[in-house]
Design a protein around this motif. Structure first.
Motif, PDB file in Angstrom:
ATOM      1  N   SER A  59       0.823  -1.211   0.000  1.00 13.82           N
ATOM      2  CA  SER A  59       0.000   0.000   0.000  1.00 13.82           C
ATOM      3  C   SER A  59       0.857   1.261   0.000  1.00 13.82           C
ATOM      4  CB  SER A  59      -0.918  -0.002   1.221  1.00 13.82           C
ATOM      5  OG  SER A  59      -1.770  -1.113   1.195  1.00 13.82           O
ATOM      6  N   ARG A  60       1.991   1.216   0.676  1.00 13.78           N
ATOM      7  CA  ARG A  60       2.887   2.368   0.674  1.00 13.78           C
ATOM      8  C   ARG A  60       3.471   2.627  -0.711  1.00 13.78           C
ATOM      9  NH1 ARG A  60       5.705   1.030   6.491  1.00 13.78           N
ATOM     10  NH2 ARG A  60       4.347   2.386   7.749  1.00 13.78           N
ATOM     11  N   GLY A  61       3.463   1.584  -1.546  1.00 12.45           N
ATOM     12  CA  GLY A  61       3.951   1.758  -2.905  1.00 12.45           C
ATOM     13  C   GLY A  61       3.130   2.739  -3.710  1.00 12.45           C
ATOM     14  N   GLY A  62       1.885   3.009  -3.289  1.00 10.72           N
ATOM     15  CA  GLY A  62       1.065   3.998  -3.979  1.00 10.72           C
ATOM     16  C   GLY A  62       1.613   5.404  -3.869  1.00 10.72           C
ATOM     17  N   PHE A  63       2.547   5.634  -2.940  1.00 12.64           N
ATOM     18  CA  PHE A  63       3.135   6.961  -2.750  1.00 12.64           C
ATOM     19  C   PHE A  63       4.581   7.012  -3.259  1.00 12.64           C
ATOM     20  CE2 PHE A  63      -0.286   6.645   0.285  1.00 12.64           C
ATOM     21  CZ  PHE A  63      -0.894   7.881   0.189  1.00 12.64           C
ATOM     22  N   ASP A  64       4.991   5.964  -3.978  1.00 13.10           N
ATOM     23  CA  ASP A  64       6.351   5.951  -4.523  1.00 13.10           C
ATOM     24  C   ASP A  64       6.467   6.935  -5.682  1.00 13.10           C
ATOM     25  OD1 ASP A  64       7.063   4.022  -2.743  1.00 13.10           O
ATOM     26  OD2 ASP A  64       6.970   2.350  -4.158  1.00 13.10           O
ATOM     27  N   PRO A  65       7.562   7.695  -5.755  1.00 16.01           N
ATOM     28  CA  PRO A  65       7.818   8.547  -6.934  1.00 16.01           C
ATOM     29  C   PRO A  65       7.909   7.682  -8.191  1.00 16.01           C
ATOM     30  CG  PRO A  65       9.288   9.112  -5.121  1.00 16.01           C
ATOM     31  CD  PRO A  65       8.614   7.835  -4.740  1.00 16.01           C
ATOM     32  N   LYS A  66       7.529   8.269  -9.336  1.00 16.32           N
ATOM     33  CA  LYS A  66       7.511   7.513 -10.590  1.00 16.32           C
ATOM     34  C   LYS A  66       8.217   8.283 -11.697  1.00 16.32           C
ATOM     35  CE  LYS A  66       3.045   5.347  -9.569  1.00 16.32           C
ATOM     36  NZ  LYS A  66       1.628   5.196  -9.984  1.00 16.32           N
ATOM     37  N   LYS A  90       7.162  12.100 -11.280  1.00 14.81           N
ATOM     38  CA  LYS A  90       5.996  12.437 -10.460  1.00 14.81           C
ATOM     39  C   LYS A  90       6.221  12.020  -9.012  1.00 14.81           C
ATOM     40  CE  LYS A  90       2.664  11.812 -14.246  1.00 14.81           C
ATOM     41  NZ  LYS A  90       1.434  11.083 -14.675  1.00 14.81           N
ATOM     42  N   VAL A  91       5.774  12.866  -8.095  1.00 14.77           N
ATOM     43  CA  VAL A  91       5.861  12.567  -6.665  1.00 14.77           C
ATOM     44  C   VAL A  91       4.467  12.695  -6.058  1.00 14.77           C
ATOM     45  CG1 VAL A  91       6.924  13.137  -4.458  1.00 14.77           C
ATOM     46  CG2 VAL A  91       8.217  13.474  -6.585  1.00 14.77           C
ATOM     47  N   THR A  93       1.712  12.825  -3.157  1.00 14.78           N
ATOM     48  CA  THR A  93       1.741  13.208  -1.744  1.00 14.78           C
ATOM     49  C   THR A  93       0.462  12.733  -1.060  1.00 14.78           C
ATOM     50  OG1 THR A  93       0.756  15.384  -2.157  1.00 14.78           O
ATOM     51  CG2 THR A  93       3.156  15.224  -2.287  1.00 14.78           C
ATOM     52  N   TRP A  94       0.414  12.946   0.277  1.00 17.17           N
ATOM     53  CA  TRP A  94      -0.658  12.364   1.083  1.00 17.17           C
ATOM     54  C   TRP A  94      -2.033  12.864   0.678  1.00 17.17           C
ATOM     55  CZ3 TRP A  94      -1.529   8.341   3.810  1.00 17.17           C
ATOM     56  CH2 TRP A  94      -2.579   8.303   4.743  1.00 17.17           C
ATOM     57  N   TYR A  95      -2.208  14.181   0.497  1.00 18.78           N
ATOM     58  CA  TYR A  95      -3.534  14.731   0.263  1.00 18.78           C
ATOM     59  C   TYR A  95      -3.884  14.828  -1.216  1.00 18.78           C
ATOM     60  CZ  TYR A  95      -4.069  15.761   5.167  1.00 18.78           C
ATOM     61  OH  TYR A  95      -4.189  15.633   6.525  1.00 18.78           O
ATOM     62  N   GLY A  96      -3.498  13.836  -1.999  1.00 12.71           N
ATOM     63  CA  GLY A  96      -3.899  13.784  -3.394  1.00 12.71           C
ATOM     64  C   GLY A  96      -3.164  14.753  -4.291  1.00 12.71           C
ATOM     65  N   ILE A  97      -2.314  15.587  -3.713  1.00 12.60           N
ATOM     66  CA  ILE A  97      -1.545  16.532  -4.514  1.00 12.60           C
ATOM     67  C   ILE A  97      -0.373  15.805  -5.152  1.00 12.60           C
ATOM     68  CG2 ILE A  97      -0.177  18.658  -4.424  1.00 12.60           C
ATOM     69  CD1 ILE A  97      -1.846  19.466  -1.983  1.00 12.60           C
ATOM     70  N   GLU A  98      -0.113  16.115  -6.405  1.00 15.78           N
ATOM     71  CA  GLU A  98       0.953  15.453  -7.134  1.00 15.78           C
ATOM     72  C   GLU A  98       1.926  16.490  -7.685  1.00 15.78           C
ATOM     73  OE1 GLU A  98       0.605  11.525  -9.636  1.00 15.78           O
ATOM     74  OE2 GLU A  98       0.197  13.230 -10.955  1.00 15.78           O
ATOM     75  N   LEU A  99       3.203  16.329  -7.378  1.00 17.50           N
ATOM     76  CA  LEU A  99       4.256  17.209  -7.888  1.00 17.50           C
ATOM     77  C   LEU A  99       4.859  16.566  -9.128  1.00 17.50           C
ATOM     78  CD1 LEU A  99       5.992  18.057  -4.491  1.00 17.50           C
ATOM     79  CD2 LEU A  99       4.158  19.307  -5.626  1.00 17.50           C
ATOM     80  N   LYS A 100       5.141  17.420 -10.144  1.00 17.79           N
ATOM     81  CA  LYS A 100       5.634  16.869 -11.397  1.00 17.79           C
ATOM     82  C   LYS A 100       6.781  17.714 -11.945  1.00 17.79           C
ATOM     83  CE  LYS A 100       1.725  16.874 -13.707  1.00 17.79           C
ATOM     84  NZ  LYS A 100       0.789  16.605 -14.837  1.00 17.79           N
ATOM     85  N   ALA A 101       7.714  17.022 -12.565  1.00 18.99           N
ATOM     86  CA  ALA A 101       8.777  17.681 -13.341  1.00 18.99           C
ATOM     87  C   ALA A 101       8.812  16.988 -14.699  1.00 18.99           C
ATOM     88  CB  ALA A 101      10.117  17.555 -12.634  1.00 18.99           C
ATOM     89  N   ASN A 102       9.003  17.800 -15.792  1.00 20.61           N
ATOM     90  CA  ASN A 102       8.846  17.233 -17.128  1.00 20.61           C
ATOM     91  C   ASN A 102       9.904  17.799 -18.083  1.00 20.61           C
ATOM     92  OD1 ASN A 102       7.331  17.706 -20.018  1.00 20.61           O
ATOM     93  ND2 ASN A 102       6.785  15.721 -19.125  1.00 20.61           N
TER      94      ASN A 102
END
Length: 467
Positions: A59-66, A90-91, A93-102
């Motif tokens: 379950s913790r894998g759902g928060f792994d960076p990709k 992509k990173v 985070t806990w509250y559904g927020i997703e950080l991205k670099a492209n």
């Protein structure tokens, strides 16, 4: 645990004939220690905890960076139609927020104009934010919360499984003890019958008694022999049943040797071994009962499901903003004029699927709460009933002990009268039969008393840590 190693040596090795005649007592406490440490079901219960840990890791894998890389190229008849490269980091985070670099680099003679980027490529860094559905709770958060609850639930479920195997092992030990005592009872009375037969035979040969008296004495010996043989078979079967719970090392089964006998002082150590002293003298607090704790963890997991399904009643609104730059060296300029952003909105008009899912989740919680209340009441009533039963067994054991003592007195008096020629062999056999029945009844009552204490141990779902 030195004695445990000694027992395993006794079980697994062949001893000399002289040694086999010396009995070795298998202590009840150390026997349960064997079961708890080596029995396959006890080890299987430990595996449940490992399953819970593995599920939590998953379950913790759902928060792994990709890292995502998309490369597409088309070349036809010497012309490069397009060459597309899109790499994203992509990173979550806990509250559904997703950080991205492209990083994006595109070229080709037939390139879609919207894909046009500088020759060196285009860099972007941004954020994706759900502002309604998925912000406070989402599938990743729910899976992790439930995995943590499942891990704790596996621990208490492990205690329940270990408690059950210790309970069954205890019953096997008590049955073994009862069969052993029954064999010993018939053995002692067989000795008495043979002694009496020899005495009557000598008296008959001397002319002091009728020859027919030797027949009656011999019949008594034969009856005692028959009963003893039946008791030996029962003892052998109970020994084999006990062996079902004896394992050592890497799941190696152990068979009891004939010289191993049960401990006749079980009544002295049983309360401490099973750790039921508090339940016998004070009112038991069932708050920490493993079964109730397991149901509470189940309800908490269902509550997480309900919150997730209730969150899906909200519309999906995702905001996305990406800061663009032709070179990472100028990323600190934060030129807000260069950006890529957007809003995504989705909302079913009737919400029938979502509303139905929320209702079902509520019904599951109510069902589990009813189950929790019912199980708690059942446990309380069973514990109270068992305590009353134990009080009754104390009285019964005292009464049967007095009865055995009185029958013993009567038999001794009858034997004394017989030695003076004032009684008959028939009366002695009658007195002795009554005494045998009383001792067998005492033996059965003792076994029921021990079984009831083991039942209290099972219903409290205790798991002695000192074993």
């Amino acid at each position: 645990m030195n004695k445990l190693l000694l027992y395993s040596f006794l079980f697994l090795t062949t001893v000399l004939y002289a040694q086999e005649q010396d009995s070795v007592t298998l202590n009840f406490r150390e026997y349960l220690g064997f079961v708890k440490k080596h029995h396959p079901v006890a080890k299987q219960a430990e595996l449940n905890i490992s399953v819970g840990e593995a599920n939590l890791l998953k379950s913790r894998g759902g928060f792994d960076p990709k890292i995502e890389v998309d490369y597409d190229r088309k070349k036809f008849k010497g012309s490069e139609y397009y060459d597309l490269l899109n790499a994203t980091f992509k990173v979550p985070t806990w509250y559904g927020i997703e950080l991205k670099a492209n990083f994006e680099q595109n070229e080709g003679i037939f390139l879609n104009p919207e894909r046009t980027v500088p020759d060196e490529g285009l860099y972007s860094a941004g954020i994706s934010v759900p502002i309604a559905q998925g912000l406070l709770i989402n599938d990743r958060m729910a899976a992790l919360k439930k995995a943590k609850l499942f891990r704790e639930q596996t621990k208490v479920d492990r205690d329940i499984l270990v408690n059950t195997i210790l309970y069954n092992a205890s019953l096997a030990y008590f049955n073994w003890l009862e069969a052993y005592n029954e064999k010993e009872i018939y053995q002692s009375f067989l000795i008495n019958a043979r002694t009496r037969f020899d005495g009557v035979k000598k008296s008959a040969l001397a002319g002091d008694k009728a020859i027919i008296d030797t027949v009656e004495a011999q019949i008594t010996v034969q009856n005692r022999l028959l009963s003893l043989e039946q008791a030996k078979v029962k003892f052998m079967k109970s020994s084999l049943e006990l062996s079902n719970y004896l394992w050592i090392g890497n799941s190696i089964p152990v068979e009891l040797q004939p010289n191993v006998i049960p401990d006749n002082e079980v009544d002295v150590v049983i309360d401490e071994t099973l750790q039921i002293q508090q339940a016998l003298f004070t009112e038991v607090d069932l708050v920490n009962h493993p079964k109730l704790r397991s149901l509470n963890y189940k309800i908490e997991g269902l509550e997480v499901d309900r919150k997730l399904k209730a969150n899906k009643l909200l519309p999906k609104i995702n905001l996305e903003y990406n800061f663009l730059t032709p070179s990472p060296e100028v990323a600190n300029s934060f030129n807000t004029a260069d950006y890529k952003g957007g809003v995504a909105f989705q909302f079913p008009l009737f919400l029938r699927k979502e509303r139905g899912a929320v209702k079902l989740a509520k019904y599951k919680i109510q069902d589990s709460q009813y189950e929790l209340a019912s199980v708690q009441l059942q446990i309380e009533n069973k514990v109270n009933a068992i305590n009353n039963e134990l009080d009754s067994f104390k009285v019964q054991n005292k009464l049967i002990a007095d009865i055995v003592s009185d029958y013993t007195t009567l038999l001794r008096a009858e034997e004394r009268k017989f030695s003076f020629g004032e009684s008959s062999l028939f009366l002695i056999n009658s007195r002795e039969s009554k005494l045998i029945d009383a001792q067998l009844k005492r033996n059965k009552l003792q076994n029921k008393y021990f079984d009831t204490k083991a039942k209290l141990f099972k219903n409290l779902a205790l798991n002695p840590e000192s074993l």
